[in-house]
Design an enzyme around this catalytic site. Structure first.
Site, PDB file in Angstrom:
ATOM      1  N   THR A  49       3.602 -12.701  -3.644  1.00 14.56           N
ATOM      2  CA  THR A  49       4.854 -11.952  -3.796  1.00 14.56           C
ATOM      3  C   THR A  49       6.007 -12.606  -3.037  1.00 14.56           C
ATOM      4  O   THR A  49       7.165 -12.440  -3.420  1.00 14.56           O
ATOM      5  CB  THR A  49       4.673 -10.490  -3.355  1.00 14.56           C
ATOM      6  N   TYR A 112       2.774   1.511  -7.374  1.00  7.65           N
ATOM      7  CA  TYR A 112       3.463   2.539  -8.152  1.00  7.65           C
ATOM      8  C   TYR A 112       2.559   3.636  -8.681  1.00  7.65           C
ATOM      9  O   TYR A 112       2.829   4.811  -8.482  1.00  7.65           O
ATOM     10  CB  TYR A 112       4.279   1.945  -9.320  1.00  7.65           C
ATOM     11  N   TYR A 138      -5.311  -8.000  -1.021  1.00 12.73           N
ATOM     12  CA  TYR A 138      -4.027  -7.961  -0.322  1.00 12.73           C
ATOM     13  C   TYR A 138      -3.591  -6.511  -0.164  1.00 12.73           C
ATOM     14  O   TYR A 138      -3.318  -5.831  -1.148  1.00 12.73           O
ATOM     15  CB  TYR A 138      -2.979  -8.778  -1.086  1.00 12.73           C
ATOM     16  N   ARG A 143       4.915  -1.818   0.529  1.00 13.87           N
ATOM     17  CA  ARG A 143       5.445  -2.130  -0.803  1.00 13.87           C
ATOM     18  C   ARG A 143       4.676  -1.427  -1.926  1.00 13.87           C
ATOM     19  O   ARG A 143       5.253  -1.111  -2.958  1.00 13.87           O
ATOM     20  CB  ARG A 143       5.422  -3.648  -1.035  1.00 13.87           C
ATOM     21  N   LYS A 166      -6.030 -10.142   3.058  1.00 10.63           N
ATOM     22  CA  LYS A 166      -4.753 -10.280   3.752  1.00 10.63           C
ATOM     23  C   LYS A 166      -4.239  -8.858   3.962  1.00 10.63           C
ATOM     24  O   LYS A 166      -4.022  -8.130   2.996  1.00 10.63           O
ATOM     25  CB  LYS A 166      -3.755 -11.087   2.912  1.00 10.63           C
ATOM     26  N   ILE A 208      -1.734 -15.282   6.488  1.00  6.61           N
ATOM     27  CA  ILE A 208      -0.986 -15.808   5.341  1.00  6.61           C
ATOM     28  C   ILE A 208       0.466 -15.515   5.655  1.00  6.61           C
ATOM     29  O   ILE A 208       0.881 -14.352   5.705  1.00  6.61           O
ATOM     30  CB  ILE A 208      -1.453 -15.193   4.018  1.00  6.61           C
TER      31      ILE A 208
END
Length: 296
Positions: A49, A112, A138, A143, A166, A208
């Site tokens: 991202t 979402y 991840y 987010r 991550k 990362i």
């Protein structure tokens, strides 16, 4: 199964350079690959991202991956971002991808639609079953809204094709729980640059990193100082980046780090809408911080 040492240390979450016409800047990408490689990062992350993957086309993703593989002169391990909130679409993308030169995928928690923890387990199990290369999870609830809980991560760690995570959840309590409960061969990689030293101190294996795009040598030195037990030096370097880490996200990621790269002459700070280029005020603050810390 032993820990996959290829992904221990620092993975640079590569930005996608754009020119002023908003096309992918491959000359800039070459300079970026050279910069992070010369800075001794341990592996490359392509089209995560931080690479603005939501606004990069599928064709551009394939092209930037192929370009990175071609110009990966140190033959560093490569992690490719393939994730989303539509499980079928993610699996379709996996089936269409040429994995020659790809060592693992990084797949973000569905965003979402706010799945249950059971839904998250089913989503990643389906992806891991379909992927011809190992999967790194991840977790970034800031987010995606949904946090992957420790129980969920431990359940997924039992899948033979899921090798690590991550985690950018920002919870040291969850980080410590994972360090205590995860299998010894399960990679624990920070997604928060400002918490690397702390997370390594309780048993995590690396990061990362966004910061490693512009300051790869400094951030690799920081991370490996911690991994080698030199926490005094790691803390010194970590604190030097404290203001940077705050500034980088004021106008969203990767706006700040792209401005740092522009200041260093690597590529333009251009981003794609709905993101906007760094404001003059942010650029001035970043440049002052870079000069003060000797990062120019």
């Amino acid at each position: 199964m032993p820990l996959d040492e290829r992904f221990k240390g620092v993975g640079a979450a590569l930005i996608t350079p754009f020119d002023e016409q908003n096309e992918v800047d491959y000359a800039g990408l070459k300079k970026l690959i050279d910069l992070v490689s010369e800075g001794d990062v341990d592996f490359l992350v392509v089209q995560g991202t931080t690479g603005e993957s939501p606004t990069v086309t599928s064709e551009e993703k394939a092209e930037t991956l192929a370009f990175t593989i071609k110009h990966n002169y140190k033959s560093l391990p490569i992690v490719y971002g393939i994730g989303g909130n539509n499980t079928k679409a993610v699996i379709d993308s996996i089936k269409k991808t040429d994995f020659t030169g790809v060592d693992a995928i990084l797949s973000v928690c569905p965003y979402y639609n706010k799945p249950t923890q059971e839904g998250i387990i089913a989503h990643f199990t389906a992806i891991a079953d379909a992927s011809p290369v190992p999967v790194l999870l991840y977790n970034v609830p800031g987010r995606t809204v949904t946090n992957m809980k420790a129980d969920t991560i431990i359940t997924l760690a039992a899948h033979p094709n899921i090798i690590g995570i991550k985690d950018a959840g920002g919870s040291m309590e969850q980080s410590m729980e994972l360090a205590a409960r995860a299998p010894e061969d399960f990679l624990l990689l920070s997604g928060d640059d400002n918490l690397v030293t702390t997370m390594v101190s309780v048993g995590w294996h690396g990061v990362i990193s966004v910061i490693a795009n512009a300051f790869p040598k400094e951030f690799t030195d920081l991370t490996w100082s911690a991994l080698e037990g030199n926490f005094k030096e790691a803390a010194r370097l970590q604190l030097a980046f404290l203001e940077f880490d705050t500034l980088l996200y004021i106008e969203s990621n990767p706006v700040g780090i792209k401005k740092c790269l522009e200041i260093k002459g690597i590529c333009s700070s251009a981003v794609r809408l709905p993101l906007l280029k760094a404001t003059q005020e942010l650029g001035e603050k970043l440049e002052k911080a870079m000069i003060r810390e000797g990062f120019m």
